[in-house]
Enzyme design. Sequence first.
Site, PDB file in Angstrom:
ATOM      1  N   LYS A 167      -5.400   3.336  -5.937  1.00  0.00           N
ATOM      2  CA  LYS A 167      -5.402   2.386  -7.065  1.00  0.00           C
ATOM      3  C   LYS A 167      -6.238   1.150  -6.732  1.00  0.00           C
ATOM      4  CE  LYS A 167      -0.913   1.986  -6.952  1.00  0.00           C
ATOM      5  NZ  LYS A 167      -0.595   2.940  -5.900  1.00  0.00           N
ATOM      6  N   GLU A 193       1.151  -7.597  -3.711  1.00  0.00           N
ATOM      7  CA  GLU A 193       0.420  -6.643  -2.858  1.00  0.00           C
ATOM      8  C   GLU A 193       0.041  -7.344  -1.561  1.00  0.00           C
ATOM      9  OE1 GLU A 193      -0.430  -3.207  -3.303  1.00  0.00           O
ATOM     10  OE2 GLU A 193       1.156  -3.348  -4.786  1.00  0.00           O
ATOM     11  N   ARG A 194      -0.798  -6.660  -0.772  1.00  0.00           N
ATOM     12  CA  ARG A 194      -1.099  -7.208   0.557  1.00  0.00           C
ATOM     13  C   ARG A 194      -2.027  -8.420   0.463  1.00  0.00           C
ATOM     14  NH1 ARG A 194      -1.614  -2.161  -0.296  1.00  0.00           N
ATOM     15  NH2 ARG A 194      -0.173  -0.710   0.667  1.00  0.00           N
TER      16      ARG A 194
HETATM   17  N1  ATP Z   1     -12.518   6.727  -3.916  1.00  0.00           N
HETATM   18  C1  ATP Z   1     -12.129   6.899  -2.650  1.00  0.00           C
HETATM   19  N2  ATP Z   1     -12.980   7.436  -1.744  1.00  0.00           N
HETATM   20  C2  ATP Z   1     -12.595   7.620  -0.468  1.00  0.00           C
HETATM   21  N3  ATP Z   1     -11.389   7.285   0.000  1.00  0.00           N
HETATM   22  C3  ATP Z   1     -10.502   6.743  -0.830  1.00  0.00           C
HETATM   23  C4  ATP Z   1     -10.827   6.524  -2.210  1.00  0.00           C
HETATM   24  N4  ATP Z   1      -9.752   5.991  -2.820  1.00  0.00           N
HETATM   25  C5  ATP Z   1      -8.803   5.862  -1.865  1.00  0.00           C
HETATM   26  N5  ATP Z   1      -9.238   6.318  -0.674  1.00  0.00           N
HETATM   27  C6  ATP Z   1      -8.450   6.356   0.570  1.00  0.00           C
HETATM   28  O1  ATP Z   1      -7.087   6.133   0.278  1.00  0.00           O
HETATM   29  C7  ATP Z   1      -6.614   4.970   0.968  1.00  0.00           C
HETATM   30  C8  ATP Z   1      -5.603   4.219   0.120  1.00  0.00           C
HETATM   31  O2  ATP Z   1      -6.231   3.691  -1.029  1.00  0.00           O
HETATM   32  P1  ATP Z   1      -5.649   2.425  -1.802  1.00  0.00           P
HETATM   33  O3  ATP Z   1      -5.328   1.330  -0.859  1.00  0.00           O
HETATM   34  O4  ATP Z   1      -6.583   2.135  -2.913  1.00  0.00           O
HETATM   35  O5  ATP Z   1      -4.311   3.034  -2.362  1.00  0.00           O
HETATM   36  P2  ATP Z   1      -3.259   2.364  -3.321  1.00  0.00           P
HETATM   37  O6  ATP Z   1      -2.953   3.365  -4.358  1.00  0.00           O
HETATM   38  O7  ATP Z   1      -3.718   1.028  -3.743  1.00  0.00           O
HETATM   39  O8  ATP Z   1      -2.029   2.232  -2.320  1.00  0.00           O
HETATM   40  P3  ATP Z   1      -0.773   1.254  -2.391  1.00  0.00           P
HETATM   41  O9  ATP Z   1       0.166   1.850  -3.381  1.00  0.00           O
HETATM   42  O10 ATP Z   1      -0.238   1.330  -0.998  1.00  0.00           O
HETATM   43  O11 ATP Z   1      -1.283  -0.090  -2.781  1.00  0.00           O
HETATM   44  C9  ATP Z   1      -7.876   4.165   1.259  1.00  0.00           C
HETATM   45  O12 ATP Z   1      -7.723   3.347   2.372  1.00  0.00           O
HETATM   46  C10 ATP Z   1      -8.892   5.252   1.492  1.00  0.00           C
HETATM   47  O13 ATP Z   1      -8.816   5.740   2.802  1.00  0.00           O
HETATM   48 MG    MG Z   2      -2.951  -0.895  -3.540  1.00  0.00          MG
END
Ligand code: ATP
Ligand code: MG
Length: 482
Positions: A167, A193-194
């Site tokens: 996300k 968030e962080r």
């Molecule tokens: N488009 C992408 N291409 C390559 N790797 C990705 C991509 N999107 C996410 N990732 C991988 O997934 C990991 C987690 O992504 P992200 O931090 O955006 O998740 P999130 O859904 O925001 O998590 P949270 O719920 O913990 O906030 C990233 O650090 C990366 O390694």
């Molecule tokens: Mg996130």
Amino acid sequence: MLQSPAISVATSYCPCQGKVVAIRGSVVDVHFSDEVPPLRHLLRAGPQAQIAIEGLTYLSANLIRGIALTPTQGLARGARVIDTGQSLQVPIGEHLLGRAFNVFGDPIDGLGPLKGMKRSLHGQAVPLHQRTTGTDILVTGIKAIDLLAPLERGSKAGLFGGAGVGKTVLITEMIHNIVSRYDGVSIFCGIGERSREGEELYREMKAAGVLNNTVMVFGQMNEPPGSRFRVGHAALTMAEYFRDQAHRDVLLMIDNVFRFIQAGSEVSGLMGQLPSRVGYQPTLATELAELEERICSTAHGAITSVQAVYIPADDLTDPAAVHTFSHLSASIVLSRKRTSEGLYPAVDPLQSGSKMLTPSVVGQRHYQVAQAVRKTLAEYEDLKDIIAMLGLEELAQNERQTVYRARRLERFLTQPFFTTEQFSGIPGKMVSLDQTLTGCEAILDDKCSGLSEQALYMIGAVDEAELEHQEREAQEVEEIGQ
Ligand SMILES: Nc1ncnc2c1ncn2[C@@H]1O[C@H](COP(=O)(O)OP(=O)(O)OP(=O)(O)O)[C@@H](O)[C@H]1O
Ligand SMILES: [Mg+2]
């Protein structure tokens, strides 16, 4: 017979003084012997009046229960509390651009204090007759989104997904792609968030030279629930100024709306309210609507909002997700299954959608391609069980063709991001809607049959795969010739 207590409420400013009688985490009960301040007034306590409390409910004629927006360490029973005579105010104005703030509107970027106008963050939603809706599409340059869930300019879109499905990466990529081409103002609001992610984004925006058109507001996970609960309103108040007074279009990015709901749930629990479904606060729908309904467009300016929404346990029927869904005009659902296959961005083509995806808005061509892509991927989904049990060979010729196309479409809808360039090593790509449609049409019409599935993985437009394919073929011919 029980009677509701007669409460005398201060109507004009009077520095009502009270005393702390109870503290439970972030919840503080304050006793006022004379007049009681109105609800939602900001109360201050502590030796330097550094502890901010927002009055939320009356417990009796003289007792008010509030939620602290700052940590309550050091606060003791009997401590003096003063009413500031107004609700929490945040600064508004053009001079906010390029700065980062906390929930109080105090700068946190170390660039010095701000002067100027302030406004209460408890604004009202725009009346129905002043609202406008448009049919303009906000192009993101991300294939899967522009094709299957096009964003509406002046409306709200959500990025739904469980933990770690991408996300934040996707919202950052959208900021990268949209903000540099956007002639309005951008506001980023980090809720629960962080802090690290907020700092990284601030630095990246500065490096990209777009910070001067951006305001950032943070109430991150290290802050008390009261702060996370109100920071969305603070960002929105600033956005409303740009829309209503400066008559500019605003792009409001929020990461993460679920944390707002979660903070509300914490506040509600601390306030002693009985929990409702799945332990959420009984007032979930009202609180969310109060925030979301203020995000709208008028004849003066539009607020376009993109919001990340965490889905607890990947359960899309979770009350927080369900309520958020109903406010948005485009929903981009990220799937864990896709992340496990490395298909980034992990947009689920069958669950994601947009109210804009109708022939009258996006045009006949886009609509038909999107429908054909969805149909092919849905049929592939149905065939997966048969393939797992009996193998691909047992399928009829036309079913095999569907699988062939669907697997190519899935790979073509992946995309290298600018945000992930440092760790993926693949340069980011922006793809125009026309290129996306052309690529999908080519795959659906079997014009890419010479290309391997892998050739379509993590590319921009489809020509890139063709070009690479031709180069590889030429190289092979050369090698054979030697
Ligand atoms: N488009 C992408 N291409 C390559 N790797 C990705 C991509 N999107 C996410 N990732 C991988 O997934 C990991 C987690 O992504 P992200 O931090 O955006 O998740 P999130 O859904 O925001 O998590 P949270 O719920 O913990 O906030 C990233 O650090 C990366 O390694
Ligand atoms: Mg996130």
